[in-house]
Design an enzyme around this catalytic site. Sequence first.
Site, short mmCIF file in Angstrom:
data_model
loop_
_atom_site.label_atom_id
_atom_site.label_comp_id
_atom_site.label_asym_id
_atom_site.label_seq_id
_atom_site.Cartn_x
_atom_site.Cartn_y
_atom_site.Cartn_z
N ASP A 64 42.27 31.79 58.88
CA ASP A 64 43.02 31.38 57.68
C ASP A 64 43.48 32.54 56.81
O ASP A 64 44.35 32.37 55.97
CB ASP A 64 42.17 30.41 56.84
CG ASP A 64 40.79 30.98 56.49
OD1 ASP A 64 40.53 32.13 56.86
OD2 ASP A 64 39.99 30.28 55.87
N HIS A 65 42.92 33.72 56.99
CA HIS A 65 43.26 34.85 56.10
C HIS A 65 44.42 35.68 56.66
O HIS A 65 45.40 35.93 55.98
CB HIS A 65 42.05 35.76 55.92
CG HIS A 65 41.04 35.26 54.94
ND1 HIS A 65 40.37 34.08 55.10
CD2 HIS A 65 40.57 35.80 53.78
CE1 HIS A 65 39.52 33.91 54.08
NE2 HIS A 65 39.63 34.93 53.27
N ASP A 119 31.95 34.23 53.72
CA ASP A 119 33.00 34.22 52.71
C ASP A 119 32.33 33.79 51.41
O ASP A 119 31.52 32.85 51.41
CB ASP A 119 34.11 33.24 53.08
CG ASP A 119 35.30 33.41 52.16
OD1 ASP A 119 36.27 34.10 52.54
OD2 ASP A 119 35.24 32.89 51.03
N ARG A 379 40.51 34.00 41.78
CA ARG A 379 40.33 35.43 41.45
C ARG A 379 41.62 36.03 40.94
O ARG A 379 42.68 35.82 41.53
CB ARG A 379 39.86 36.21 42.68
CG ARG A 379 38.45 35.87 43.01
CD ARG A 379 37.82 36.76 44.05
NE ARG A 379 36.42 36.37 44.12
CZ ARG A 379 35.70 36.31 45.22
NH1 ARG A 379 36.22 36.65 46.38
NH2 ARG A 379 34.44 35.93 45.17
N SER A 532 34.05 39.29 46.59
CA SER A 532 34.05 38.85 47.99
C SER A 532 32.77 39.22 48.73
O SER A 532 31.99 40.06 48.30
CB SER A 532 35.25 39.50 48.66
OG SER A 532 34.90 40.05 49.90
N ARG A 534 32.93 40.53 51.68
CA ARG A 534 33.34 41.45 52.75
C ARG A 534 32.34 42.58 52.92
O ARG A 534 32.11 43.39 52.02
CB ARG A 534 34.77 41.96 52.52
CG ARG A 534 34.95 42.85 51.32
CD ARG A 534 36.43 43.08 51.02
NE ARG A 534 37.04 41.85 50.56
CZ ARG A 534 38.05 41.77 49.69
NH1 ARG A 534 38.61 42.87 49.22
NH2 ARG A 534 38.54 40.62 49.31
C1 MIC Z 1 38.22 36.68 48.97
O1 MIC Z 1 38.51 35.64 48.40
O2 MIC Z 1 38.09 37.76 48.37
C2 MIC Z 1 38.00 36.66 50.47
C3 MIC Z 1 39.09 37.42 51.10
O3 MIC Z 1 38.04 35.34 50.94
C4 MIC Z 1 36.62 37.27 50.75
C5 MIC Z 1 36.32 37.46 52.16
C6 MIC Z 1 36.96 38.68 52.76
O4 MIC Z 1 37.08 39.71 52.09
O5 MIC Z 1 37.31 38.59 53.93
C7 MIC Z 1 35.45 36.49 50.14
O6 MIC Z 1 35.62 35.79 49.18
O7 MIC Z 1 34.30 36.65 50.60
FE1 SF4 Z 2 40.99 32.50 51.04
FE2 SF4 Z 2 39.16 33.82 49.59
FE3 SF4 Z 2 41.46 32.99 48.49
FE4 SF4 Z 2 39.65 31.23 49.17
S1 SF4 Z 2 39.42 32.82 47.63
S2 SF4 Z 2 41.82 31.08 49.56
S3 SF4 Z 2 38.78 32.11 51.02
S4 SF4 Z 2 41.21 34.53 50.12
#
Ligand code: MIC
Ligand code: SF4
Length: 638
Positions: A64-65, A119, A379, A532, A534
Amino acid sequence: MGLNLTQKIIKSHLLSGEMKTQNQISIRIAQTLTQDATGTMAYLQFEALGVPRVKTELSVSYVDHNTLQEDFKNPDDHEFLRTIAAKHGIVFSRPGNGICHQVHLERFGKPGKTLLGSDSHTPTGGGIGMLAIGAGGLDVAMAMAGSPYTLKMPGVVKVVLTGELPPWVAAKDIILEVLRRDTVKGGVGFVYEYSGPALKNLTVPERATITNMGAELGATSSVFPSDDVTLNFLKAQGREKDWIRLEPDTDAVYERELYIDLSKLEPMAACPHMPDQVKTIRELEGLEVQQVAIGSCTNSSFVDIARVACILDGKQVSPNLSLGISPGSRQVLMNIAEKGYYQKLVKAGARILECTCGPCIGQGFAPPTAGVSVRTFNRNFEKRSGTPDAKLYLVSPEVAAVAAIAGKFTDPRKFGEYPKVQMPEKFSIDDSMIIYPNADGSKVEIKRGPNIAPLPLGTPMPSELKGETLIVTGDNITTDHIMPAGKYLPLRSNVPEYAKHVFEGVDKEFPARAKKVGGGFIIGGENYGQGSSREHAALCPMYLGVKAVIVKSFARIHLANLVNFGILPLTFKNPDDYSKISLGDQLSIDVSNLKGNVTVKNITKNQGYEVSHPLSDRDIEIIKAGGQLSYEKMKSCA
Ligand code: MIC
Ligand code: SF4
């Protein structure tokens, strides 16, 4: 003494430790989820553990990313994920099927179960009564291999919701109110448990908006009871057999209580650049908007998008801005199409984007220079959108839709009648983009494109850490600061390449400096590593030779990731010592006895700073071995 909901779920999965706040406990993980941007690493790590089939009740791999596919990297990663899922018994949700958290809620989440996801927004599952926790990919890989998940027993905050939401005030405003009160670091070490008479009026997707954005509090998770509302949602998904009633005992005890009277709330926004910078829309009224983005795992359910369609019905998106809408899942897309809402959105001039994270993680639909972007996301960190000087505001779908028409922030309560949209009694369901693994995957050949670099391993820690101060950061440094996503997301499977961008938006010279001096130390303020899950925010610094991170306080998931990759996390005993260290200072730390007093020596300034750490004996062993994978290897060779 009765148990709260969190304690009930933990108790039924408890493997070791006593359920006393802050005690180290380990629990059985029933379900896992991964998404592609963290998943490629997680599955490489799972592979390195040498376990042929996942040992969980259910493990799902979502894509999905990384779906823009500007070259071979992302589609190659998708192929890797599809084939490795088939080999090891993992359910695969194909690209286009939707955002992991939305799809998991719809099709797989089960009240009363534990869910570990790579995630940070995995707590979305709390909307359906799961104890759903975000973690680094390696922790998820370990859980898939059948290992217990270790965590500190969280304290539990009881959030009592009373009254009724007024028209034009939404679930998003409830979580914005919690963030306004508790801030982005107020939730560290806690689960937020929702209760009170107002729950009966909050649908599962509304509850999920709240548990989703609970991640922004730094909380371990957020959870709602499983009640008749939950049953109705599962019925609408054709999954009533997955329902159980689950409520806290009437005499349950909580660490802290928070009361919110919903009837007193009004439409709000989190202002740049932190989710806790909350203001009312009244205060922002008139501010011109250059972009509106509706979607993300926070606000992309059927009712969210259908209500936006009703607001836009017969109107036109302001000529001064662009409106992008990403439905949370293919199910949402199909249902809004079948019921005529899709047509209304398109007619009003909305740009329909894929059912993915999209603009939320800087994958397309970037705002214009210095643009105000109004988003229903969770975010609003600086630079996250792909436009460095954009200003991101986080709002409800209602506020976003009204801003899209007006071209500026407008109190939606002035807009007219609030459109009533009911959740369908039965969703139209089509799981044809979910691939279930065959019972025997042993013959499946895993496809690995050239973007998938071998997994780097840490080396054992010497008895003294010595090196240079590579960076001194401020408070609330996010993992987006440490390891930017956006246009670099396709490098997630290639640590040597991705590591070239560590701290890019904060200090462009960081990777070159770290390489030149052979690694060293990171100094930081409060809540270091928030955001995140990550693990690249630990893995890439490890690759560049970072030995320890010394800060005032850590965010939970990042702290665990540092341990997993053999980087020593230390906190100042006296927070004032933070400002005594400068860029380039030579530091040394005797780590031969991490169970005793630890001092950071500043050789350049001839000073010493007392530090502590939150590490268990096992964590210390892991760090000494050079990280979790090296530790597992050592154990299996012993
Ligand atoms: C995000 O919302 O920052 C992400 C991208 O979903 C991350 C995961 C990632 O960095 O792959 C998260 O929330 O953990
Ligand atoms: Fe995707 Fe993270 Fe954004 Fe949710 S917050 S939509 S998991 S990138």
